[in-house]
Write a protein that holds these residues in place. Structure first.
Motif, PDB file in Angstrom:
ATOM      1  N   PHE A 170      58.359  33.765  57.076  1.00 45.59           N
ATOM      2  CA  PHE A 170      57.992  34.890  56.212  1.00 45.59           C
ATOM      3  C   PHE A 170      59.238  35.711  55.879  1.00 45.59           C
ATOM      4  CE2 PHE A 170      56.468  39.315  55.794  1.00 45.59           C
ATOM      5  CZ  PHE A 170      55.493  39.154  54.828  1.00 45.59           C
ATOM      6  N   ASP A 171      59.400  36.065  54.587  1.00 43.25           N
ATOM      7  CA  ASP A 171      60.575  36.856  54.212  1.00 43.25           C
ATOM      8  C   ASP A 171      60.227  38.187  53.553  1.00 43.25           C
ATOM      9  OD1 ASP A 171      59.748  36.165  51.688  1.00 43.25           O
ATOM     10  OD2 ASP A 171      61.491  34.926  51.200  1.00 43.25           O
ATOM     11  N   GLY A 172      58.941  38.532  53.483  1.00 46.09           N
ATOM     12  CA  GLY A 172      58.539  39.827  52.935  1.00 46.09           C
ATOM     13  C   GLY A 172      58.504  39.902  51.428  1.00 46.09           C
ATOM     14  N   SER A 173      58.790  38.796  50.732  1.00 44.09           N
ATOM     15  CA  SER A 173      58.801  38.790  49.271  1.00 44.09           C
ATOM     16  C   SER A 173      57.372  38.709  48.730  1.00 44.09           C
ATOM     17  CB  SER A 173      59.596  37.590  48.761  1.00 44.09           C
ATOM     18  OG  SER A 173      58.906  36.391  49.064  1.00 44.09           O
ATOM     19  N   PRO A 174      57.185  39.043  47.436  1.00 42.93           N
ATOM     20  CA  PRO A 174      55.852  38.879  46.831  1.00 42.93           C
ATOM     21  C   PRO A 174      55.314  37.462  46.982  1.00 42.93           C
ATOM     22  CG  PRO A 174      57.253  40.191  45.391  1.00 42.93           C
ATOM     23  CD  PRO A 174      58.136  39.686  46.498  1.00 42.93           C
ATOM     24  N   THR A 175      56.210  36.476  46.868  1.00 45.25           N
ATOM     25  CA  THR A 175      55.789  35.093  47.040  1.00 45.25           C
ATOM     26  C   THR A 175      55.296  34.839  48.457  1.00 45.25           C
ATOM     27  OG1 THR A 175      57.426  34.389  45.413  1.00 45.25           O
ATOM     28  CG2 THR A 175      56.506  32.689  46.817  1.00 45.25           C
ATOM     29  N   ALA A 176      55.967  35.448  49.448  1.00 49.75           N
ATOM     30  CA  ALA A 176      55.556  35.287  50.838  1.00 49.75           C
ATOM     31  C   ALA A 176      54.166  35.882  51.059  1.00 49.75           C
ATOM     32  CB  ALA A 176      56.568  35.942  51.768  1.00 49.75           C
ATOM     33  N   PHE A 177      53.898  37.032  50.434  1.00 51.53           N
ATOM     34  CA  PHE A 177      52.570  37.646  50.567  1.00 51.53           C
ATOM     35  C   PHE A 177      51.504  36.806  49.874  1.00 51.53           C
ATOM     36  CE2 PHE A 177      54.818  41.559  51.836  1.00 51.53           C
ATOM     37  CZ  PHE A 177      54.016  41.947  52.896  1.00 51.53           C
ATOM     38  N   LYS A 178      51.876  36.119  48.789  1.00 50.87           N
ATOM     39  CA  LYS A 178      50.921  35.190  48.164  1.00 50.87           C
ATOM     40  C   LYS A 178      50.571  34.065  49.130  1.00 50.87           C
ATOM     41  CE  LYS A 178      52.222  35.972  43.314  1.00 50.87           C
ATOM     42  NZ  LYS A 178      52.802  35.369  42.090  1.00 50.87           N
ATOM     43  N   GLY A 179      51.586  33.635  49.895  1.00 50.60           N
ATOM     44  CA  GLY A 179      51.335  32.616  50.909  1.00 50.60           C
ATOM     45  C   GLY A 179      50.386  33.118  51.983  1.00 50.60           C
ATOM     46  N   VAL A 180      50.552  34.378  52.380  1.00 47.86           N
ATOM     47  CA  VAL A 180      49.649  34.985  53.370  1.00 47.86           C
ATOM     48  C   VAL A 180      48.222  35.022  52.831  1.00 47.86           C
ATOM     49  CG1 VAL A 180      49.083  37.134  54.570  1.00 47.86           C
ATOM     50  CG2 VAL A 180      51.454  36.334  54.500  1.00 47.86           C
ATOM     51  N   GLY A 200      65.946  37.512  60.194  1.00 45.54           N
ATOM     52  CA  GLY A 200      66.758  38.597  59.650  1.00 45.54           C
ATOM     53  C   GLY A 200      66.932  39.698  60.676  1.00 45.54           C
ATOM     54  N   ALA A 201      67.409  40.820  60.210  1.00 45.14           N
ATOM     55  CA  ALA A 201      67.658  41.953  61.100  1.00 45.14           C
ATOM     56  C   ALA A 201      66.376  42.754  61.312  1.00 45.14           C
ATOM     57  CB  ALA A 201      68.744  42.846  60.510  1.00 45.14           C
ATOM     58  N   GLY A 231      69.693  35.115  62.830  1.00 46.89           N
ATOM     59  CA  GLY A 231      70.376  33.837  62.920  1.00 46.89           C
ATOM     60  C   GLY A 231      70.256  33.020  61.651  1.00 46.89           C
ATOM     61  N   GLU A 232      70.808  31.810  61.694  1.00 44.25           N
ATOM     62  CA  GLU A 232      70.687  30.887  60.583  1.00 44.25           C
ATOM     63  C   GLU A 232      69.241  30.396  60.490  1.00 44.25           C
ATOM     64  OE1 GLU A 232      72.941  30.084  58.295  1.00 44.25           O
ATOM     65  OE2 GLU A 232      74.242  31.583  59.228  1.00 44.25           O
ATOM     66  N   ILE A 233      68.749  30.254  59.269  1.00 41.36           N
ATOM     67  CA  ILE A 233      67.320  30.021  59.084  1.00 41.36           C
ATOM     68  C   ILE A 233      66.848  28.731  59.757  1.00 41.36           C
ATOM     69  CG2 ILE A 233      65.528  29.540  57.365  1.00 41.36           C
ATOM     70  CD1 ILE A 233      66.925  31.470  55.518  1.00 41.36           C
ATOM     71  N   TYR A 254      59.258  28.642  47.221  1.00 39.35           N
ATOM     72  CA  TYR A 254      60.118  29.532  46.455  1.00 39.35           C
ATOM     73  C   TYR A 254      59.892  30.975  46.886  1.00 39.35           C
ATOM     74  CZ  TYR A 254      60.615  25.442  43.528  1.00 39.35           C
ATOM     75  OH  TYR A 254      60.867  24.179  43.092  1.00 39.35           O
ATOM     76  N   GLY A 255      60.996  31.731  46.967  1.00 40.85           N
ATOM     77  CA  GLY A 255      60.934  33.146  47.287  1.00 40.85           C
ATOM     78  C   GLY A 255      62.060  33.860  46.582  1.00 40.85           C
ATOM     79  N   HIS A 256      62.475  34.989  47.137  1.00 37.41           N
ATOM     80  CA  HIS A 256      63.542  35.761  46.496  1.00 37.41           C
ATOM     81  C   HIS A 256      64.567  36.214  47.522  1.00 37.41           C
ATOM     82  CE1 HIS A 256      61.388  35.860  42.689  1.00 37.41           C
ATOM     83  NE2 HIS A 256      60.297  36.154  43.370  1.00 37.41           N
ATOM     84  N   SER A 257      64.825  35.382  48.494  1.00 35.85           N
ATOM     85  CA  SER A 257      65.768  35.758  49.543  1.00 35.85           C
ATOM     86  C   SER A 257      66.505  34.511  50.002  1.00 35.85           C
ATOM     87  CB  SER A 257      65.011  36.376  50.716  1.00 35.85           C
ATOM     88  OG  SER A 257      64.227  35.386  51.349  1.00 35.85           O
TER      89      SER A 257
END
Length: 283
Positions: A170-180, A200-201, A231-233, A254-257
């Protein structure tokens, strides 16, 4: 009703594809269609060798080659029917209730696109028949299918193990929320632990995004666990999955990060090559 589509070929992964597809079909209470596609380049419907060897005294050779190609195509068709019959038996034994068989000539991606409107989930082997023949570690058609299809894709390993837990990258992007939202709308993961991991941090914003995702899922009978790791993804996802013995990894295509760069770039194939457990690609 939308269907689970299982892509059946002659690879080692075919039995596992049947088992995972039957599992998903039962969890979703959705019909299961077993799809086998004959590659037109290898098995043309009507072979045409005109001009390949010339005419005149060699015409009989052309006719014999055409007959051989027709026989190869017919045998491949019969072999495909046998594979589908065996796959149907296996899927029913694994618990699938409604099972249909479909065999097509053509390209796999185009065949799946033709069925996309009635598809809920696609199940494929990570290692296809063509990849085994060419020595590739990953199915040669996977990238094209992932890029062009807009349905979730379950990519499975050569052996089946009933999923007991899953993890969403999960990266918090709109696309990620669509996945949720997509996960919240399916009963596949009901009563299974679902880990939502952000690479991430740590920050208040990231934790708030995770809690929003948890809120969307917790009312659907899904046991949710939240985590943030630096860390590295690729390494971080694999490490977390091994640490918690998670059976299935879910990712957005696809996402934005960094997740987007990770999946669309050259590391897509690397991730698929290093996968030891099934992956679900959300579109």
């Amino acid at each position: 009703m939308l269907e689970v589509i299982a892509c059946i070929d002659g690879s080692k992964a075919a039995p596992s594809v049947c088992d995972y597809a039957a599992w998903a079909s039962s969890r979703m209470e959705a019909p299961l269609t077993l799809l086998h596609v004959l590659d037109e380049e290898r098995y043309p419907v009507a072979p045409d060798l005109t001009g390949n060897i010339g005419l005149g005294s060699r015409e009989h050779l052309m006719e014999e080659l055409a007959e051989l190609d027709q026989k190869r195509s017919k045998l491949a068709l019969e072999h495909g029917h046998h594979m589908l019959d065996n796959a149907e038996l296996r899927a029913r034994q694994a618990g699938a209730q409604q099972v249909f068989k479909r065999q097509r000539h053509g390209d796999l991606t185009e065949s799946l696109l033709a069925l996309e409107s009635k598809t809920r989930l696609i199940v494929m082997g990570l290692h296809g028949e063509s990849s085994a023949a060419s020595g590739r570690q990953v199915g040669s058609q996977l990238e094209t299918v992932i890029r062009r299809l807009h349905r979730p894709i379950l990519l499975v390993t050569d052996t089946y193990s009933q999923p007991r837990s899953a993890m969403l990258a999960f990266d918090g992007s709109p696309t990620a929320f669509k996945g949720v939202e997509l996960l919240a709308g399916t009963p596949v993961f009901k009563n299974l632990p679902l880990h939502i991991l952000m690479v991430g941090a740590e920050s208040d914003t990231h934790w708030e995004q995770l809690r929003q995702a948890e809120k969307k899922l917790s009312g659907q009978g899904i046991e949710v666990h939240l985590a943030i790791r630096a860390g590295e993804i690729e390494q971080t996802l694999h490490a977390y999955q091994e640490e918690h013995d998670i059976d299935m990894l879910i990712m957005g295509a696809y996402g934005h990060s960094r997740i987007r760069q990770f999946l669309v770039g050259s590391t897509t194939e690397k991730m698929l090559e290093t996968a030891k457990k099934p992956l679900v690609i959300l579109r």
